[in-house]
Design a protein around this motif. Structure first.
Motif, mmCIF file in Angstrom:
data_model
loop_
_atom_site.group_PDB
_atom_site.id
_atom_site.type_symbol
_atom_site.label_atom_id
_atom_site.label_comp_id
_atom_site.label_asym_id
_atom_site.label_seq_id
_atom_site.Cartn_x
_atom_site.Cartn_y
_atom_site.Cartn_z
ATOM 1 N N LEU A 15 0.815 -1.212 0.000
ATOM 2 C CA LEU A 15 0.000 0.000 0.000
ATOM 3 C C LEU A 15 0.846 1.258 0.000
ATOM 4 C CD1 LEU A 15 -2.889 -0.787 2.535
ATOM 5 C CD2 LEU A 15 -3.139 -0.308 0.099
ATOM 6 N N THR A 16 1.789 1.327 0.914
ATOM 7 C CA THR A 16 2.492 2.584 1.158
ATOM 8 C C THR A 16 3.657 2.841 0.221
ATOM 9 O OG1 THR A 16 3.862 1.521 2.870
ATOM 10 C CG2 THR A 16 1.824 2.565 3.577
ATOM 11 N N GLU A 17 4.139 1.818 -0.501
ATOM 12 C CA GLU A 17 5.199 2.050 -1.481
ATOM 13 C C GLU A 17 4.666 2.860 -2.654
ATOM 14 O OE1 GLU A 17 8.622 2.510 -3.032
ATOM 15 O OE2 GLU A 17 8.604 1.109 -1.356
ATOM 16 N N PHE A 18 3.415 2.650 -3.009
ATOM 17 C CA PHE A 18 2.857 3.312 -4.188
ATOM 18 C C PHE A 18 1.883 4.441 -3.838
ATOM 19 C CE2 PHE A 18 3.895 -1.101 -5.421
ATOM 20 C CZ PHE A 18 4.948 -0.797 -6.262
ATOM 21 N N LEU A 19 1.109 4.266 -2.779
ATOM 22 C CA LEU A 19 0.336 5.401 -2.298
ATOM 23 C C LEU A 19 1.328 6.377 -1.669
ATOM 24 C CD1 LEU A 19 -2.790 3.680 -0.676
ATOM 25 C CD2 LEU A 19 -2.491 4.512 -3.017
ATOM 26 N N PRO A 20 1.120 7.679 -1.836
ATOM 27 C CA PRO A 20 2.146 8.664 -1.430
ATOM 28 C C PRO A 20 2.173 8.940 0.067
ATOM 29 C CG PRO A 20 0.250 9.788 -2.329
ATOM 30 C CD PRO A 20 -0.021 8.319 -2.512
ATOM 31 N N ILE A 21 2.369 7.890 0.865
ATOM 32 C CA ILE A 21 2.334 8.056 2.314
ATOM 33 C C ILE A 21 3.544 7.419 3.002
ATOM 34 C CG2 ILE A 21 -0.162 8.338 2.477
ATOM 35 C CD1 ILE A 21 -0.442 5.383 3.014
ATOM 36 N N SER A 22 4.545 7.004 2.251
ATOM 37 C CA SER A 22 5.836 6.509 2.745
ATOM 38 C C SER A 22 5.799 5.088 3.322
ATOM 39 C CB SER A 22 6.420 7.439 3.815
ATOM 40 O OG SER A 22 7.643 6.917 4.322
ATOM 41 N N SER A 23 6.359 4.175 2.562
ATOM 42 C CA SER A 23 6.454 2.787 3.028
ATOM 43 C C SER A 23 7.469 2.657 4.156
ATOM 44 C CB SER A 23 6.842 1.864 1.866
ATOM 45 O OG SER A 23 8.121 2.218 1.353
ATOM 46 N N SER A 24 8.610 3.350 4.033
ATOM 47 C CA SER A 24 9.651 3.251 5.064
ATOM 48 C C SER A 24 9.144 3.774 6.402
ATOM 49 C CB SER A 24 10.900 4.029 4.631
ATOM 50 O OG SER A 24 10.601 5.406 4.441
ATOM 51 N N GLY A 25 8.377 4.862 6.354
ATOM 52 C CA GLY A 25 7.844 5.426 7.588
ATOM 53 C C GLY A 25 6.847 4.504 8.261
ATOM 54 N N HIS A 26 5.948 3.918 7.464
ATOM 55 C CA HIS A 26 4.933 3.032 8.041
ATOM 56 C C HIS A 26 5.542 1.728 8.557
ATOM 57 C CE1 HIS A 26 1.993 5.746 6.214
ATOM 58 N NE2 HIS A 26 1.087 5.162 6.963
ATOM 59 N N LEU A 27 6.503 1.180 7.825
ATOM 60 C CA LEU A 27 7.163 -0.043 8.287
ATOM 61 C C LEU A 27 7.952 0.232 9.570
ATOM 62 C CD1 LEU A 27 8.408 -1.573 4.910
ATOM 63 C CD2 LEU A 27 6.648 -2.515 6.428
ATOM 64 N N SER A 28 8.538 1.425 9.654
ATOM 65 C CA SER A 28 9.274 1.798 10.861
ATOM 66 C C SER A 28 8.335 1.896 12.057
ATOM 67 C CB SER A 28 9.984 3.143 10.642
ATOM 68 O OG SER A 28 10.711 3.521 11.793
ATOM 69 N N LEU A 29 7.150 2.480 11.856
ATOM 70 C CA LEU A 29 6.166 2.576 12.935
ATOM 71 C C LEU A 29 5.690 1.192 13.358
ATOM 72 C CD1 LEU A 29 3.867 5.596 11.938
ATOM 73 C CD2 LEU A 29 5.840 5.572 13.464
ATOM 74 N N VAL A 274 -0.177 14.586 7.231
ATOM 75 C CA VAL A 274 -0.039 15.627 8.250
ATOM 76 C C VAL A 274 -0.615 15.142 9.582
ATOM 77 C CG1 VAL A 274 -0.781 17.927 8.966
ATOM 78 C CG2 VAL A 274 -0.005 17.553 6.629
ATOM 79 N N SER A 275 -1.792 14.529 9.541
ATOM 80 C CA SER A 275 -2.433 14.034 10.765
ATOM 81 C C SER A 275 -1.590 12.955 11.432
ATOM 82 C CB SER A 275 -3.829 13.481 10.446
ATOM 83 O OG SER A 275 -4.655 14.477 9.869
ATOM 84 N N LEU A 276 -1.138 11.987 10.630
ATOM 85 C CA LEU A 276 -0.302 10.917 11.172
ATOM 86 C C LEU A 276 1.002 11.479 11.714
ATOM 87 C CD1 LEU A 276 0.282 7.900 11.606
ATOM 88 C CD2 LEU A 276 1.200 7.818 9.274
ATOM 89 N N GLY A 277 1.557 12.465 11.013
ATOM 90 C CA GLY A 277 2.807 13.070 11.455
ATOM 91 C C GLY A 277 2.675 13.770 12.790
ATOM 92 N N VAL A 278 1.579 14.484 12.983
ATOM 93 C CA VAL A 278 1.356 15.191 14.249
ATOM 94 C C VAL A 278 1.233 14.187 15.397
ATOM 95 C CG1 VAL A 278 -0.283 16.607 15.550
ATOM 96 C CG2 VAL A 278 0.296 17.219 13.189
ATOM 97 N N VAL A 279 0.429 13.127 15.190
ATOM 98 C CA VAL A 279 0.247 12.112 16.228
ATOM 99 C C VAL A 279 1.568 11.406 16.534
ATOM 100 C CG1 VAL A 279 -0.884 9.924 16.803
ATOM 101 C CG2 VAL A 279 -2.184 11.738 15.666
ATOM 102 N N THR A 280 2.298 11.032 15.486
ATOM 103 C CA THR A 280 3.570 10.329 15.663
ATOM 104 C C THR A 280 4.590 11.208 16.381
ATOM 105 O OG1 THR A 280 3.190 9.059 13.631
ATOM 106 C CG2 THR A 280 5.440 9.129 14.472
ATOM 107 N N THR A 281 4.634 12.482 16.023
ATOM 108 C CA THR A 281 5.572 13.409 16.659
ATOM 109 C C THR A 281 5.261 13.555 18.153
ATOM 110 O OG1 THR A 281 5.837 14.671 14.610
ATOM 111 C CG2 THR A 281 6.472 15.765 16.657
ATOM 112 N N ILE A 282 3.990 13.676 18.482
ATOM 113 C CA ILE A 282 3.586 13.795 19.892
ATOM 114 C C ILE A 282 3.990 12.548 20.671
ATOM 115 C CG2 ILE A 282 1.615 13.921 21.463
ATOM 116 C CD1 ILE A 282 0.220 15.660 19.365
#
Length: 294
Positions: A15-29, A274-282
């Protein structure tokens, strides 16, 4: 790593490799919250890239075949001393091939010496391998803002064009930056860069995903080499499940992205990041404070 976790990682990669939401970021989470060992996670991630490559080959096989044939014709023209860069004398496919080469040039920066005997790509691995998700959170926000900027500029520009030398180089820079940081989406940054440069959505989807072939291959190879430096037993069956899942979901994701771009829904990926980034940063800040005993 059991079959269920491998299956979930395959879905995330596809999903995240092709949808523009970062596969590396989601796999890291996923690895962070489910306590997956870094070496095992890295090895699985490298193998899941094979599934992503299969998805691209399945979806764009015709264009990839044409580019391969054109590449062989280029070699033939060079050997017979009739090779030219004159845009009026070469085919559209050859022009595209030239643009891909230009976009790949910035990737060479990743292999330049940086410090302590490491190159750039090895130096930035600290963001992926540390125990914090703060960097991922910030990068998700950056991705989301860039996606929204790309949509805004695209909606205000009526005249569209094909990928030229300048957009191709800028797209290559965006891809290089995305390769350095988990949470910066490769497809998101390259597509958004193209839209900002005035390239049509249809052309950018095809261009972005075919351009990803050398990047995904290189990323997978680097992760595999790093993972192999630490002897780890990996069950074969879960690995196969993850790769197959990644390929199947990847084909679906490319189709979904084309549909959403056509319906002008690309901005929703920006809101999500942006939403995921804010939650993850917090969460990252809270975890850091707890680790310091505050």
């Amino acid at each position: 790593m059991d079959v269920l976790k491998a299956f979930i990682m395959g879905i995330i990669q596809g999903l995240t490799e092709f949808l523009p939401i970062s596969s590396s970021g989601h796999l890291s989470l996923f690895s962070h919250f489910f306590n997956i060992d870094t070496e095992i996670s890295g090895l699985y991630s490298s193998m899941l890239h094979i599934g992503s490559l299969v998805a691209i080959l399945v979806f764009f096989y015709k264009t990839i075949y044409e580019l391969f044939i054109e590449f062989t014709l280029c070699i033939k023209d060079i050997s017979k001393k009739r090779f030219t860069f004159n845009s009026k004398k070469i085919s559209t496919t050859r022009k595209m091939l030239f643009m891909f080469v230009i976009s790949c040039i910035p990737l060479l920066f990743l292999f330049l010496p940086f410090k302590d005997g490491k190159n750039v790509i090895e130096a930035v691995e600290v963001f992926s391998n540390d125990d914090s998700i703060l960097a991922e959170g910030i990068c998700f926000i950056i991705t989301g803002v860039f996606l929204l900027l790309g949509v805004f500029v695209d909606n205000t520009r009526k005249k569209k064009r094909n990928v030229g030398p300048v957009p191709a180089f800028l797209i290559g820079i965006a891809q290089t930056i995305a390769a350095c940081f988990p949470g910066i989406s490769r497809s998101g940054t390259t597509i958004s860069t193209g839209l900002i440069c005035g390239v049509s959505k249809k052309n950018m989807i095809m261009y972005s995903f075919i351009l990803s072939i050398p990047t995904i291959f290189a990323a997978g190879l680097i992760e595999f080499i790093d993972a192999m430096q630490v002897p780890t037993f990996i069950p074969v069956f879960p690995l196969i499940v993850g790769v197959v899942t990644s390929a199947v979901v990847g084909v679906f994701s490319i189709s979904l992205l084309k549909f959403l771009l056509k319906k002008n829904k690309f901005r929703y990926f920006g809101y999500y990041c942006v939403s995921l980034g804010v939650v993850t940063t917090i969460i990252g800040i809270v975890e850091a404070l707890m680790n310091k005993g505050v």
